[in-house]
Design an enzyme around this catalytic site. Structure first.
Site, PDB file in Angstrom:
ATOM      1  N   ARG A 238      40.614  23.954  44.004  1.00  0.00           N
ATOM      2  CA  ARG A 238      41.819  23.144  43.837  1.00  0.00           C
ATOM      3  C   ARG A 238      42.483  22.988  45.197  1.00  0.00           C
ATOM      4  O   ARG A 238      42.553  23.946  45.990  1.00  0.00           O
ATOM      5  CB  ARG A 238      42.792  23.809  42.860  1.00  0.00           C
ATOM      6  CG  ARG A 238      42.415  23.675  41.402  1.00  0.00           C
ATOM      7  CD  ARG A 238      42.500  22.244  40.883  1.00  0.00           C
ATOM      8  NE  ARG A 238      42.156  22.109  39.480  1.00  0.00           N
ATOM      9  CZ  ARG A 238      40.944  21.778  39.012  1.00  0.00           C
ATOM     10  NH1 ARG A 238      39.949  21.552  39.853  1.00  0.00           N
ATOM     11  NH2 ARG A 238      40.739  21.664  37.720  1.00  0.00           N
ATOM     12  N   GLU A 267      46.709  15.383  45.165  1.00  0.00           N
ATOM     13  CA  GLU A 267      45.801  14.311  44.724  1.00  0.00           C
ATOM     14  C   GLU A 267      46.549  13.264  43.919  1.00  0.00           C
ATOM     15  O   GLU A 267      47.425  13.629  43.122  1.00  0.00           O
ATOM     16  CB  GLU A 267      44.686  14.913  43.854  1.00  0.00           C
ATOM     17  CG  GLU A 267      43.700  15.693  44.654  1.00  0.00           C
ATOM     18  CD  GLU A 267      42.606  16.317  43.776  1.00  0.00           C
ATOM     19  OE1 GLU A 267      42.367  15.824  42.659  1.00  0.00           O
ATOM     20  OE2 GLU A 267      41.999  17.284  44.249  1.00  0.00           O
ATOM     21  N   HIS A 285      37.296  14.299  44.696  1.00  0.00           N
ATOM     22  CA  HIS A 285      37.214  15.208  43.539  1.00  0.00           C
ATOM     23  C   HIS A 285      36.036  14.852  42.620  1.00  0.00           C
ATOM     24  O   HIS A 285      36.226  14.493  41.446  1.00  0.00           O
ATOM     25  CB  HIS A 285      38.534  15.220  42.760  1.00  0.00           C
ATOM     26  CG  HIS A 285      38.728  16.478  41.957  1.00  0.00           C
ATOM     27  ND1 HIS A 285      39.963  17.022  41.681  1.00  0.00           N
ATOM     28  CD2 HIS A 285      37.831  17.315  41.368  1.00  0.00           C
ATOM     29  CE1 HIS A 285      39.823  18.124  40.957  1.00  0.00           C
ATOM     30  NE2 HIS A 285      38.520  18.315  40.755  1.00  0.00           N
TER      31      HIS A 285
END
Ligand code: DGY
Length: 324
Positions: A238, A267, A285
């Protein structure tokens, strides 16, 4: 029939499995559902099937109401869910471990190769039409054989990353709360160390820990200074595990050699400084992004719902210490 709210488009087989026995409210779109729409649709739900883009907090749980029984996240990471808030209300939160282990480790390994061998940089040379010529010293990278990989978080994905690295002739050091059993440690050539030793001895540091209060900005200005100047950091976990501003400084100042990132602190925004760093490989991602894996993730989330609603325990409940 229970009311199942699915907050974003997911593979059809999972929707069909839920639709066969329950009343579905399906937000059938790929863009992230707005917060207002999410709160509105959640009202009266027995089940929320969520993605990592939906924040599951007290506000959403209140909006859903007391009948809510399960939040089934279609992701292994569960930092979008306030697990203690779910626990306090007797709501089961589930995630999708194991089914995405190999795919996510592939992504982390790909990032490691791209960063250490400068493949992203090389591709940009070709695509931009920049003149180039084969040369003995042209765009040299770092070989992985005989190097040390430091794995932060030796859960399923960390171990899958280690298996790949061992096949490439790397040595493994790792940090985690638990210790591998002797046979696994031997097979993975893996030695448990403390974080300082991992940072100072690794040629590549790869992050595979969940995002929690204790892992937020685990990689920061101080820890980046402890790494070798020739080392790389890879993040497929993450974004907020790394202090992105500190990473930009380290990449620009030569405190470390490079980075491979699949995830970002805010993000989908990416720190503008990262875009200026040729020694950073940046992916949007894509960790678990294969047809097979996304299908398996959605089907596991659906199975968790079906099991729980039929009175059985969910297959993969999250606890506050679930590892990736
Ligand atoms: C996960 O499942 O947590 C991944 O980040 C999704 O790709």
């Amino acid at each position: 029939m229970s009311k199942v709210v699915i907050t974003n488009r997911i593979p059809e087989s999972a929707v069909a499995a839920l639709r066969a026995v329950h009343d579905i409210d399906y937000y059938d779109a790929e863009e992230t559902i707005s917060r207002e729409e999410l709160l509105r649709r959640a009202a009266g739900a027995d089940v929320l099937v969520t993605l990592l883009t939906e924040k599951v907090d007290d506000e959403l749980l209140d909006a859903a109401g007391e009948q809510l029984k399960i939040v089934a996240n279609v992701a292994v990471g569960y930092n979008n869910i306030d697990v203690p808030a779910c626990d306090a209300r007797g709501i089961v939160a589930t995630n999708t471990p194991k089914v995405l282990t190999e795919t996510t480790a592939d992504t982390a390994f790909g990032l490691m190769l791209m960063a250490t061998r400068r493949f992203g940089e090389g591709e940009r040379v070709i695509r931009s039409g920049t003149p180039w010529q084969w040369g003995m010293f042209y765009m040299l990278g770092m070989g992985l054989q005989g190097k040390t990989l430091g794995i932060v978080g030796m859960g399923q994905i960390g171990q899958a990353m280690a298996r790949r690295a061992v096949a490439f002739g790397m040595d493994i050091v790792y940090t985690d709360e638990f210790e591998l059993d002797a046979a696994t440690a031997e097979a993975l050539h893996a030695r448990k160390v403390d974080m300082d030793e991992l940072l100072s001895t690794s040629d590549v540091v790869s992050l595979h820990c969940p995002l929690m209060d204790s892992t937020k900005h685990l990689i920061n200005a101080e820890s980046l200074k402890k790494m070798k100047k020739t080392a790389y950091v890879v993040n497929s976990a993450r974004g907020p595990v790394i202090d992105e501003a500190a990473l930009v400084d380290a990449l620009k100042n030569g405190d470390i050699a490079g980075a491979g990132l699949d995830v970002f602190e805010n993000e989908p925004a990416v720190h503008p400084g990262l875009l200026e760093c040729d020694n950073a490989v940046l992916l949007p991602h894509l960790g678990s992004a294969t047809v097979e894996t996304r299908t398996a993730m959605a089907e596991l989330a659906a199975q968790n719902v079906l099991d729980l609603l039929s009175g059985q325990p969910a297959l993969t409940p999250v606890t506050q210490k679930t590892s990736l």
